[in-house]
Design a protein around this motif. Structure first.
Motif, PDB file in Angstrom:
ATOM      1  N   ASN A  38       1.010  -1.202   0.013  1.00  0.00           N
ATOM      2  CA  ASN A  38       0.169  -0.021  -0.002  1.00  0.00           C
ATOM      3  C   ASN A  38       0.945   1.165  -0.091  1.00  0.00           C
ATOM      4  O   ASN A  38       1.668   1.619   0.918  1.00  0.00           O
ATOM      5  N   VAL A  39       0.726   1.974  -1.010  1.00  0.00           N
ATOM      6  CA  VAL A  39       1.683   3.155  -1.247  1.00  0.00           C
ATOM      7  C   VAL A  39       1.421   4.216  -0.383  1.00  0.00           C
ATOM      8  O   VAL A  39       1.951   5.200   0.101  1.00  0.00           O
ATOM      9  N   TYR A  40       0.042   4.450  -0.098  1.00  0.00           N
ATOM     10  CA  TYR A  40      -0.594   5.487   0.765  1.00  0.00           C
ATOM     11  C   TYR A  40      -0.569   5.120   2.217  1.00  0.00           C
ATOM     12  O   TYR A  40      -1.690   5.338   2.942  1.00  0.00           O
ATOM     13  N   LEU A  41       0.480   4.635   2.683  1.00  0.00           N
ATOM     14  CA  LEU A  41       0.626   4.437   4.347  1.00  0.00           C
ATOM     15  C   LEU A  41       0.826   5.864   5.096  1.00  0.00           C
ATOM     16  O   LEU A  41       1.676   6.582   4.623  1.00  0.00           O
ATOM     17  N   SER A  42       0.167   5.906   6.211  1.00  0.00           N
ATOM     18  CA  SER A  42       0.522   7.302   6.967  1.00  0.00           C
ATOM     19  C   SER A  42       1.824   6.938   7.656  1.00  0.00           C
ATOM     20  O   SER A  42       2.496   5.792   7.630  1.00  0.00           O
ATOM     21  N   TYR A  43       2.223   8.065   8.370  1.00  0.00           N
ATOM     22  CA  TYR A  43       3.505   8.086   8.974  1.00  0.00           C
ATOM     23  C   TYR A  43       3.658   6.766  10.168  1.00  0.00           C
ATOM     24  O   TYR A  43       4.665   6.386  10.087  1.00  0.00           O
ATOM     25  N   ASN A  44       2.542   7.002  10.838  1.00  0.00           N
ATOM     26  CA  ASN A  44       2.588   5.659  11.791  1.00  0.00           C
ATOM     27  C   ASN A  44       2.631   4.510  11.328  1.00  0.00           C
ATOM     28  O   ASN A  44       3.304   3.670  11.909  1.00  0.00           O
TER      29      ASN A  44
END
Length: 153
Positions: A38-44
Motif C-alpha cells: 500500500n503506497v498510501y501508508l500514513s507516517y505511523n
C-alpha cells in the motif's frame, strides 16, 4: 556388460524425453511474501511496518543470521532496555514501546576500531556502533533517549 550400459543410456534418454513431453501441472505459488504494498501508508503505519515480520520463520531467520558479535550487542541492548521491546529486522535492532512503535534504531557493524555515530531517520534516532563498545555507551544513549522523550511530552 555392454547391454547394461546401452540400457542405462537408453533409459536416461527416454526419461529425459518423457519429462519434456508431459503436461505441466499448476504448481502452487511458491512466493511466500506478497509483493503488493500500500503506497498510501500514513507516517505511523510506515513506522510500524518497519517492525513487522511476515511470519515467525522470518523472525527466526533474522536471529540466525546474526554474527557472534551482533548477538553480544543484542544481549547488551536487552540488558539496557528491559522495559521496551527489542525487534531485529534487516540486521537492525529496533527498540519499540509497548505499542510496538519504534523509539530508536541501533545498528552494529564489525570492525577493529571503536566508533559511535548518531543520526536521525524519519524522526527516530539511529545509533550506529562499529566494534564492541562497553555497555556504558549504550547506557548514555539510553539516557539520551529518555531525556528526549521527556522533552517531547
Amino acid at each position: 556388460m555392454g547391454i547394461a550400459i546401452f540400457c542405462l543410456i537408453l533409459g536416461f534418454i527416454i526419461g529425459y524425453l518423457f519429462r519434456d513431453s508431459r503436461k505441466e501441472t499448476n504448481a502452487p505459488n511458491t512466493k511466500a511474501r506478497p509483493n503488493t504494498r500500500n503506497v498510501y501508508l500514513s507516517y505511523n503505519e510506515r513506522q510500524r511496518a518497519k517492525l513487522q515480520h511476515y511470519s515467525d520463520a522470518d523472525r527466526i531467520r533474522e536471529l540466525n543470521l546474526l554474527s557472534p558479535n551482533e548477538s553480544k550487542f543484542m544481549r547488551l541492548l536487552q540488558h539496557q532496555f528491559q522495559h521496551e521491546l527489542l525487534i531485529i529486522k534487516d540486521r537492525r535492532f529496533y527498540i519499540a514501546d509497548q505499542d510496538r512503535y519504534p523509539i530508536a534504531i541501533f545498528e552494529y557493524r564489525d570492525g577493529s576500531k571503536e566508533l559511535k555515530v548518531q543520526d536521525v531517520e524519519d524522526g527516530i534516532p539511529v545509533f550506529i556502533y562499529k566494534a564492541i563498545l562497553s555497555s556504558d555507551a549504550i547506557a548514555e544513549d539510553y539516557l539520551f533517549m529518555k531525556n528526549n522523550n521527556s522533552a517531547r511530552k
